[in-house]
Scaffold this motif. Structure first.
Motif, PDB file in Angstrom:
ATOM      1  N   CYS A  15       0.826  -1.204   0.000  1.00 31.32           N
ATOM      2  CA  CYS A  15       0.000   0.000   0.000  1.00 31.32           C
ATOM      3  C   CYS A  15       0.866   1.263   0.000  1.00 31.32           C
ATOM      4  N   GLU A  16       0.245   2.359  -0.433  1.00 30.20           N
ATOM      5  CA  GLU A  16       0.994   3.603  -0.672  1.00 30.20           C
ATOM      6  C   GLU A  16       1.729   4.121   0.575  1.00 30.20           C
ATOM      7  N   ASN A  17       1.025   4.157   1.693  1.00 25.37           N
ATOM      8  CA  ASN A  17       1.646   4.707   2.905  1.00 25.37           C
ATOM      9  C   ASN A  17       2.780   3.838   3.438  1.00 25.37           C
ATOM     10  N   ALA A  18       2.797   2.592   2.986  1.00 19.63           N
ATOM     11  CA  ALA A  18       3.868   1.708   3.460  1.00 19.63           C
ATOM     12  C   ALA A  18       5.189   1.973   2.737  1.00 19.63           C
ATOM     13  N   LEU A  19       5.141   2.676   1.607  1.00 23.84           N
ATOM     14  CA  LEU A  19       6.384   2.884   0.843  1.00 23.84           C
ATOM     15  C   LEU A  19       7.371   3.788   1.592  1.00 23.84           C
ATOM     16  N   PRO A  20       6.968   5.011   2.012  1.00 23.98           N
ATOM     17  CA  PRO A  20       7.919   5.825   2.787  1.00 23.98           C
ATOM     18  C   PRO A  20       8.256   5.189   4.139  1.00 23.98           C
ATOM     19  N   TYR A  21       7.303   4.478   4.720  1.00 23.39           N
ATOM     20  CA  TYR A  21       7.532   3.765   5.993  1.00 23.39           C
ATOM     21  C   TYR A  21       8.677   2.761   5.807  1.00 23.39           C
ATOM     22  N   LEU A  22       8.571   1.995   4.724  1.00 24.94           N
ATOM     23  CA  LEU A  22       9.571   0.954   4.473  1.00 24.94           C
ATOM     24  C   LEU A  22      10.942   1.578   4.196  1.00 24.94           C
ATOM     25  N   GLU A  23      10.957   2.637   3.406  1.00 25.98           N
ATOM     26  CA  GLU A  23      12.242   3.298   3.101  1.00 25.98           C
ATOM     27  C   GLU A  23      12.909   3.793   4.383  1.00 25.98           C
ATOM     28  N   ARG A  24      12.082   4.378   5.260  1.00 25.21           N
ATOM     29  CA  ARG A  24      12.596   4.902   6.529  1.00 25.21           C
ATOM     30  C   ARG A  24      13.206   3.762   7.361  1.00 25.21           C
ATOM     31  N   ILE A  25      12.511   2.660   7.392  1.00 25.07           N
ATOM     32  CA  ILE A  25      12.982   1.549   8.231  1.00 25.07           C
ATOM     33  C   ILE A  25      14.215   0.887   7.628  1.00 25.07           C
ATOM     34  N   GLN A  26      14.240   0.797   6.307  1.00 23.47           N
ATOM     35  CA  GLN A  26      15.396   0.138   5.669  1.00 23.47           C
ATOM     36  C   GLN A  26      16.686   0.951   5.837  1.00 23.47           C
ATOM     37  N   ARG A  27      16.536   2.226   6.202  1.00 24.43           N
ATOM     38  CA  ARG A  27      17.739   3.045   6.459  1.00 24.43           C
ATOM     39  C   ARG A  27      18.327   2.785   7.850  1.00 24.43           C
TER      40      ARG A  27
END
Ligand SMILES: N[C@@H](CCC(=O)N[C@@H](CS)C(=O)NCC(=O)O)C(=O)O
Length: 225
Positions: free
Chosen positions: A189-201
């Protein structure tokens, strides 16, 4: 609490094993790794079967204490080794209940009912064991996307992590399912994309990815000269 815990983690190379590696790194724990892999025969040895009759990875040994199930391992580490500076579990009763809800949701709905069903029935995964079933795979992907609405709605308020401002082990569980879904070509889902990027950092995530790298394949017969 034991000042220097004696931790050994069994398992590497899967979406479930990385959860335990990641919790260790978030909590700054030192641990030994036995990087056994699934379906290599290594989960079926007499030594490992004594520790885990389910013959599954991951498994954690903490001194004489032994615990399996990736989400239970992560919850145990969170409870046992969180400190005020590095905490993976909320304290207040309601926050704890909301954290539990996220953990059970991810494990039951996103992992077991969706992604693992896909894994069992994909031709390029375990279909040769459980049966190749494209319709089941497609429906499981659809079900995953439907269930992800819970994540989309929660993250719509702009919170950085599932529990709000603080990263918790619920984020570990969710991220491993988002990574897994992307690897299977299931849109997230759309809101999970920036969430995932943040966490992968996160440094601990990156260390966990490295720690979870599968070991070299085990020799299954006499060494070839
Ligand atoms: N619900 C368990 C699932 C564990 C599981 O199925 N592990 C797989 C690898 S991801 C496994 O150990 N398979 C062993 C084998 O079949 O040899 C968990 O989350 O820990």
């Amino acid at each position: 609490m034991n000042a220097t815990p004696d931790l050994t983690l069994w398992g590497a190379g899967t979406s479930r094993t990385i959860r335990a590696h990641w919790a260790m790194h978030e909590l700054g724990l030192s641990y030994k790794v036995k990087p056994i892999g699934p379906r290599t025969g290594e989960t079926k040895t007499a030594e490992y079967t004594r520790l885990n009759p389910r013959q599954k990875i991951p498994l954690l040994q903490d001194g004489d204490f032994c615990i399996g199930e990736s989400a239970a391992i992560v919850a145990y580490l969170s409870r046992m080794y969180s400190t005020p500076e590095r905490s993976l579990i909320p304290e207040s009763t309601h926050d704890y209940a909301a954290w539990l809800e996220w953990c059970f949701f991810v494990v039951a709905e996103l992992d077991s009912t969706s992604l693992y069903v896909m894994r069992r029935h994909r031709a390029d995964a375990l279909g040769h064991i459980y049966g190749v079933a494209p319709e089941v795979v497609a429906q499981a992907a659809e079900y995953f996307r439907g269930q992800l609405r819970h994540v989309e709605v929660a993250l719509a308020d702009g919170r950085p992590f599932l529990m709000g401002e603080r990263f918790s082990s619920a984020d570990i569980l969710l991220t491993t399912c988002l990574d897994w879904a992307i690897a299977y070509g299931v849109g997230i889902c759309e809101n999970a994309l920036p969430y995932l990027e943040r966490i992968q950092r996160r440094a601990a995530y990156q260390r966990a990815v490295a720690a979870n790298a599968p070991a070299a394949p085990v020799a299954v017969g006499p060494a070839k000269l």
